[in-house]
Scaffold this motif. Structure first.
Motif, mmCIF file in Angstrom:
data_model
loop_
_atom_site.group_PDB
_atom_site.id
_atom_site.type_symbol
_atom_site.label_atom_id
_atom_site.label_comp_id
_atom_site.label_asym_id
_atom_site.label_seq_id
_atom_site.Cartn_x
_atom_site.Cartn_y
_atom_site.Cartn_z
ATOM 1 N N ASP A 16 76.156 -13.166 75.758
ATOM 2 C CA ASP A 16 75.292 -13.007 74.578
ATOM 3 C C ASP A 16 75.229 -11.524 74.180
ATOM 4 O O ASP A 16 74.862 -10.580 74.834
ATOM 5 C CB ASP A 16 73.883 -13.418 74.942
ATOM 6 N N GLU A 19 72.058 -8.538 70.186
ATOM 7 C CA GLU A 19 70.622 -9.147 70.174
ATOM 8 C C GLU A 19 69.704 -8.012 69.804
ATOM 9 O O GLU A 19 68.416 -8.021 70.157
ATOM 10 C CB GLU A 19 70.269 -9.982 71.569
ATOM 11 N N ALA A 42 74.186 -13.335 68.308
ATOM 12 C CA ALA A 42 72.942 -13.938 67.727
ATOM 13 C C ALA A 42 72.856 -13.936 65.964
ATOM 14 O O ALA A 42 73.767 -12.984 65.509
ATOM 15 C CB ALA A 42 71.835 -12.952 67.914
ATOM 16 N N SER A 48 68.512 -10.199 66.294
ATOM 17 C CA SER A 48 69.796 -9.752 65.252
ATOM 18 C C SER A 48 69.523 -9.550 63.861
ATOM 19 O O SER A 48 68.319 -9.987 63.495
ATOM 20 C CB SER A 48 71.029 -10.513 65.462
#
Length: 257
Positions: A16, A19, A42, A48
């Motif tokens: 991921d 962010e 994101a 984000s």
């Protein structure tokens, strides 16, 4: 543990990314991006903003890392980890909105979205509720049916595959290096103790077992067979980045053998 055998499948590493939000910094994207194969970026609903998305897309492009849309429920305060009561139309619309936002930034920088992985509660809800899964699949197929959907690998992937087949969407099954598994093959909820591993050795051992045997050991010691295509890792602190680097180095050695 003997890891000398050839891996049953080359697992791609996904993480991921993107962010951060405004002045709030999250993750160590610059250090992690070169170590992974896929970046789940994101799209503004759980984290984000346009500048962060742009910077993350450019990082991924520079590292030749695949770009995935990481849509969520509209929950900035809860980081997308709280379930929301949404109609199918609302889910379809919010997923398309987020894919489109990232896709537009990618197009502006000669890159492209290559897959979709929902985030947090939307991901978990999708895996337990076929109606939510169908809404996510409908969002993808009506936007771009060539985009695969990343889902949680289980001890039996056939049910999820059969639903995805209704929409003609390819699935990417993922397992986790740093999460505890229950005996039913589901992830231990983050709200429960021991859900997330912090020991670098434990994380590396789980990653290697998945890569070499397609097996994960549940919290109660059961050996669970998981047919996965990709392994999710996290790089939100220095220790996590160190673990990802060790996994990357170990996988490189495995796949050269």
């Amino acid at each position: 543990m003997n890891h000398s055998q050839l891996p049953i499948k080359k697992l791609l590493l996904n993480c991921d990314m993107g962010e951060s939000l405004g002045q709030w910094s999250m993750g160590m994207d610059e250090q992690v991006m070169p170590l992974v194969d896929m970046a789940n970026i994101a799209c503004g609903f759980h984290a984000s903003d346009p500048v962060t998305m742009t910077r993350t897309v450019l990082l991924a492009k520079h590292s030749k890392t695949q770009i995935g849309a990481h849509p969520s429920y509209p929950d900035l305060i809860g980081f997308g980890r709280r379930s929301m009561q949404c109609s199918p139309l609302e889910i379809i619309s919010m997923v398309q909105y987020q894919i489109g936002a990232l896709d537009g930034i990618c197009r502006a920088h000669d890159a492209r979205v290559e897959y979709v992985k929902p985030h947090g509660a939307l991901y978990n809800d999708m895996m337990r509720d076929a109606d939510i899964l169908r809404a996510v699949l409908e969002a993808i197929t009506s936007y771009d049916s060539n985009l695969p959907l990343m889902v949680l690998a289980s001890t039996d992937n056939r049910k999820t595959e059969s639903i995805a087949a209704e929409f003609g969407i390819k699935l990417l099954f993922e397992a986790y290096a740093d999460r505890a598994y229950e005996n039913n093959g589901q992830l231990r909820p983050r709200t429960q103790e021991g859900a997330v591993y912090h020991s670098e050795q434990q994380i590396l051992e789980q990653a290697l077992l998945l890569a070499t045997e397609g097996i994960v050991i549940s919290r109660n010691g059961q050996r669970l067979k998981l047919d996965a295509d990709t392994l999710c890792v996290h790089g939100d602190n220095a220790e996590a980045v160190k673990a990802v680097r060790h996994i990357r180095n170990s996988f490189n050695k495995l796949y050269r053998s």
